[in-house]
Design a protein around this motif. Structure first.
Motif, PDB file in Angstrom:
ATOM      1  N   ALA A 331     -26.624   3.992  14.187  1.00  0.00           N
ATOM      2  CA  ALA A 331     -27.691   3.438  12.939  1.00  0.00           C
ATOM      3  C   ALA A 331     -28.787   4.385  13.488  1.00  0.00           C
ATOM      4  O   ALA A 331     -29.583   4.281  14.147  1.00  0.00           O
ATOM      5  N   TYR A 366     -24.835   3.876   9.822  1.00  0.00           N
ATOM      6  CA  TYR A 366     -25.974   3.362   8.913  1.00  0.00           C
ATOM      7  C   TYR A 366     -27.042   4.304   9.431  1.00  0.00           C
ATOM      8  O   TYR A 366     -27.218   5.196  10.181  1.00  0.00           O
ATOM      9  N   GLU A 384     -29.019   1.825   5.471  1.00  0.00           N
ATOM     10  CA  GLU A 384     -28.343   1.780   4.208  1.00  0.00           C
ATOM     11  C   GLU A 384     -26.566   2.189   4.998  1.00  0.00           C
ATOM     12  O   GLU A 384     -26.664   3.072   5.924  1.00  0.00           O
ATOM     13  N   LYS A 385     -25.670   1.732   4.551  1.00  0.00           N
ATOM     14  CA  LYS A 385     -24.217   1.724   5.171  1.00  0.00           C
ATOM     15  C   LYS A 385     -23.712   3.201   4.496  1.00  0.00           C
ATOM     16  O   LYS A 385     -24.029   3.523   3.317  1.00  0.00           O
TER      17      LYS A 385
END
Length: 589
Positions: A331, A366, A384-385
């Motif tokens: 992430a 992410y 955001e993915k």
């Protein structure tokens, strides 16, 4: 750099007055072609040295003549201001390289003899030595002898507390971060300059291979007459892998012969009479075979000459070749400085690098992007993915929002990034900060970030930092990366920004073992390390931790950490007491 190149060009033009065969200046490289004949305007016409060089600093052109066979020269009026730099011919050269994989460092020693071939014996001039050093090069010392005079470098206290008297001079200086420069005063025409120069530089690591790259490309105009001087080229290489694993040789630029192999230590030699000095860098690469994560501990006892009587250690962990080891899901929040000082090529190169980095994220990761100056702008209000659409939207957003203006405020975007990563859905949270500015209140920022990371537990956000240019507060960025278990890197010229950022990102984002702990404190006292916390192990680069301690270590230590599935891993580290690897010179703690 431009002034230096212009001075060398003037010197080459001036050396046309010499009657020595082969002493004429070479034509400048054709614009737009590199040394391999490929289009490359940046590398085309540079006269910066790509090997250790010596130059005569000439202010009076009338003094330029052969010292052995004076020739008739037309009278020359005036003086050169700034002085011209005439490259000196080299009579001898020997290169010694000691590679220590256990601290990813090569100690390089160059022994050379230059001849002041371009000045009449009735005159003298200053001579300048310039040594280009490889990756993260750091000068260790230099000794120079000219006739009955000798000179050597000495480490001094800049605050004036050193017992050595410092003579201030205007003739020193650094061309670029990777060049060392030394001026020798009043060398008489025809004299020889004997120099021994030592420096350290980082070993490169890529795809499981260690390599060393020493600048060793001599231009043809430093070659003396073959009838007068026999040119003997000598290169010695010692490799200490630090582990009892199989060492596989991958390649070398010069025809080295393996002379001995004793356990972890290998010795190579190249010695030959040559027509011309080397025209290619000295490179050597090797790999240490290991099916999984491995490592060791190197220990060097303190000496009576050491200012610190504690012993020195270097712990190293190699990622190995286990293809089953999975990289942690990520992430990622990119924090990018868009203040006014980033205007032009820096902001453009950073944008290109971050765009590539976002494209390299994998599905399941992410990300978000935050820019900062006097204001804060975010690509999204949340993580955001990664997928094709979000990646394309992010690149389009960067094209519109990477605009350099305003000031620098680092604490605000750091707080924003930590908040974004508060829920990273089981992925390893990572912050990548890029800035070219200095900041105020650095201690408070580090203290605040440390407190916030401690409160987030073991898998806390990692903070990796990247500094641009020489005006950036690099010490602060190093400390911030150390507190955040991340990686620090820097680029000091615009041409290297994009490549170094990508290398830095790939190294920091390829974690295979997290939360490393090594229980050494029960065996030692006054244990001091070079980082606040031990960084994670990357699949792209070995991990090194060094420092000092007092006490006795056992024969074996163990490093423990967590894999991507949160299972535990234990790594055996054999302790080696070494004498031939100068840890006190090759590591910083």
């Amino acid at each position: 750099e431009e002034d230096f190149e212009r001075a060398v060009e003037d010197g080459l033009r001036l050396s046309k007055r010499l009657v020595l065969p082969g002493g004429a200046a070479p034509p400048r490289p054709h614009a737009g072609m590199d040394r391999y004949g490929a289009p490359d305007a940046a590398a085309a016409s540079s006269l910066l040295p790509v090997a250790p060089m010596a130059y005569a600093v000439v202010t009076d052109p009338a003094a330029v003549d052969s010292p052995d066979v004076p020739s008739y020269q037309p009278h020359v009026y005036g003086r050169l201001s700034p002085p011209a730099l005439i490259p000196l011919q080299m009579r001898e050269v020997e290169l010694r390289v000691d590679c220590a994989a256990g601290c990813a460092t090569a100690e390089v020693t160059l022994v050379a003899r230059w001849w002041l071939h371009c000045l009449t014996r009735s005159r003298d001039c200053d001579c300048r030595l310039v040594v280009p050093m490889g990756e993260e090069g750091s000068i260790l010392g230099a000794e120079v002898t000219v006739g009955k005079k000798s000179y050597n470098t000495h480490v001094v206290d800049v605050d004036g507390n050193s017992p050595v008297k410092i003579v201030k001079t205007e003739s020193g200086g650094i061309l670029k971060s990777q060049f060392f420069q030394l001026t020798i005063p009043q060398v008489v025409g025809g004299e020889d300059i004997f120099a021994t120069i030592r420096w350290s530089q980082k070993l490169l690591y890529d795809n499981g291979q260690f390599s060393v790259d020493i600048p060793f490309r001599f231009p043809h105009y430093v070659n003396p007459l073959p009838k007068l001087f026999t040119k003997k080229e000598k290169i010695q290489l010692t490799v200490n892998s630090g582990v009892s694993k199989e060492v596989l040789l991958q390649g070398t630029s010069h025809p080295l012969k393996e002379k001995t192999r004793q356990g972890e230590k290998l010795f190579f030699l190249h010695e030959a009479v040559v027509e011309n000095w080397s025209i290619k860098d000295f490179t050597f690469s090797y790999s240490v075979y290991s099916g999984d994560v491995s490592g060791g501990v190197l220990v060097q006892r303190s000496t009576l000459r050491d200012y610190d009587d504690r012993d020195i250690f270097s712990i190293f962990l190699l990622p190995g070749n286990n293809q089953k080891r999975k990289i942690f899901r990520k992430a990622v929040v990119f924090i990018v400085d868009t203040s006014g000082s980033m205007q032009g090529k820096p902001i453009e190169n950073v944008k290109n690098a971050i765009s590539t980095a976002v494209s390299e994220l994998e599905e399941g990761d992410y990300f978000n992007i935050v820019t900062f100056n006097d204001e804060l702008h975010s690509f999204s209000s949340c993580l955001e993915k990664v997928n094709g659409k979000t990646t394309e939207n992010a690149i389009n957003w960067m094209n519109l929002n990477f605009v350099a203006q305003g000031g620098t405020d680092i604490m605000h975007p750091l707080t924003e990034a930590l908040a974004l990563l508060s829920n990273s859905d089981g992925a390893l949270p990572q912050i990548f900060l890029v800035t070219d500015g200095s900041v105020e209140d650095e201690r408070n920022i580090c203290r605040t970030v440390k407190t916030q990371l401690t409160n987030k537990g073991s898998i806390s956000p990692r903070i990796s930092t990247f500094g641009l240019g020489s005006y950036c507060n690099h010490y602060f960025l190093r400390m911030l990366a150390s507190i955040g278990k991340g990686h620090y890197d820097a680029a000091f010229d615009t041409g290297s920004i994009e490549g170094r950022i990508l290398q830095w990102f790939q190294k920091a984002s390829s974690t295979i073992v997290a939360d490393i702990s090594i229980d050494v404190t029960k065996h030692t006292q006054e244990f001091e390390v070079d980082c606040e916390y031990i960084p994670d192990i990357s699949a792209k680069y070995p991990l090194f931790v060094s420092g000092r301690f007092r006490g006795e270590l056992p024969e074996t230590l163990y490093a423990e950490g967590y894999l991507s599935d949160m299972s535990k891993i234990s790594i055996e580290l054999k302790v080696q007491h070494i004498k031939d690897i100068p840890l006190d010179k090759t590591i910083v703690y």
